[in-house]
Design an enzyme around this catalytic site. Sequence first.
Site, PDB file in Angstrom:
ATOM      1  N   HIS A 142      -2.948   0.459   8.251  1.00  0.00           N
ATOM      2  CA  HIS A 142      -1.769   0.839   8.309  1.00  0.00           C
ATOM      3  C   HIS A 142      -1.538   2.417   7.735  1.00  0.00           C
ATOM      4  CE1 HIS A 142       2.784  -0.027   7.857  1.00  0.00           C
ATOM      5  NE2 HIS A 142       2.439   0.645   7.013  1.00  0.00           N
ATOM      6  N   GLU A 143      -2.430   1.540   6.837  1.00  0.00           N
ATOM      7  CA  GLU A 143      -2.871   2.709   5.145  1.00  0.00           C
ATOM      8  C   GLU A 143      -3.110   4.162   5.344  1.00  0.00           C
ATOM      9  OE1 GLU A 143      -0.470   2.560   2.770  1.00  0.00           O
ATOM     10  OE2 GLU A 143      -0.008   1.441   3.605  1.00  0.00           O
ATOM     11  N   GLN A 183       3.256   9.473   1.703  1.00  0.00           N
ATOM     12  CA  GLN A 183       4.190   9.012   1.606  1.00  0.00           C
ATOM     13  C   GLN A 183       5.192   9.780   0.466  1.00  0.00           C
ATOM     14  OE1 GLN A 183       3.153   5.589   2.262  1.00  0.00           O
ATOM     15  NE2 GLN A 183       4.823   5.054   3.289  1.00  0.00           N
ATOM     16  N   GLY A 216       0.831  -1.041   0.201  1.00  0.00           N
ATOM     17  CA  GLY A 216       0.016  -0.089   0.505  1.00  0.00           C
ATOM     18  C   GLY A 216       0.970   1.197  -0.019  1.00  0.00           C
ATOM     19  N   HIS A 248      -1.709   6.414   8.069  1.00  0.00           N
ATOM     20  CA  HIS A 248      -0.658   7.331   7.558  1.00  0.00           C
ATOM     21  C   HIS A 248      -1.152   8.929   6.952  1.00  0.00           C
ATOM     22  CE1 HIS A 248       3.710   5.535   6.543  1.00  0.00           C
ATOM     23  NE2 HIS A 248       3.011   4.644   6.223  1.00  0.00           N
ATOM     24  N   CYS A 264       7.558  -0.967   5.911  1.00  0.00           N
ATOM     25  CA  CYS A 264       6.487   0.441   5.495  1.00  0.00           C
ATOM     26  C   CYS A 264       6.978   0.827   4.677  1.00  0.00           C
ATOM     27  CB  CYS A 264       6.611   1.262   6.602  1.00  0.00           C
ATOM     28  SG  CYS A 264       5.808   3.355   5.776  1.00  0.00           S
ATOM     29  N   LEU A 265       7.411   1.252   3.225  1.00  0.00           N
ATOM     30  CA  LEU A 265       8.483   1.980   2.592  1.00  0.00           C
ATOM     31  C   LEU A 265       9.002   2.900   3.234  1.00  0.00           C
ATOM     32  CD1 LEU A 265       6.222   1.263  -1.035  1.00  0.00           C
ATOM     33  CD2 LEU A 265       7.900   0.184  -0.420  1.00  0.00           C
TER      34      LEU A 265
HETATM   35 NI    NI Z   1       3.541   2.195   5.632  1.00  0.00          NI
END
Ligand code: NI
Length: 196
Positions: free
Chosen positions: A153-154, A54, A49, A157, A111-112
């Site tokens: 999680h998304e 991000q 995701g 953010h 996480c990216l």
């Molecule tokens: Ni993430």
Amino acid sequence: MTLLKIATVGHPVLRRPAQPVPEADIGKPALESLIEAMVETMRDASGAGLAAPQVYVPLRVCVIELAENPRYPGAGPIPLMILINPRLSPLGFAADGTLPWGSGISMYEGCLSVPNLRGRVRRPRRVAVEARDRLGAPIELLAEGVFASVIQHEVDHLDATLFVDRADPKTLTTLTEYERHVSRDERIVDEGALPE
Ligand code: NI
């Protein structure tokens, strides 16, 4: 193809709550371009995701997709989903605010924006989701299991929260040590999918 630069932990954009997308912007070319680029960036980075903050865009937009993802083996496919202005109602909490056994899912998340780190996060395993899709149509669904974890999680953010804020700090691990020391059985524990 447009690949966007991904903000990493420490950049303030990840710690500012994102703004709702104005109704009038949904379906317009500018938002569509952002969504396309987010999907391409997520796929290129093998992410499950990606949320707009991000990629340095402080808007309440996230994209999710889990298709035989090498970063999450065995987590089962989630078709591409675009969530605009999502609202989550996590389910299963007791009256005292605790999450009883059976209502949670524990996953080693990554996480990216937090390169090379995993950590175990326990979240509600069921969550009601309301959002708009990329054309503005309403989305209403009940997410369960890994899908519920990924969505939470998304959406975190968008509220300036990272998985490291929720992870049990003693479980934080680099990817190399994760591969070496966290068994397959520990990586995803869906309490609702286990025998009583
Ligand atoms: Ni993430």
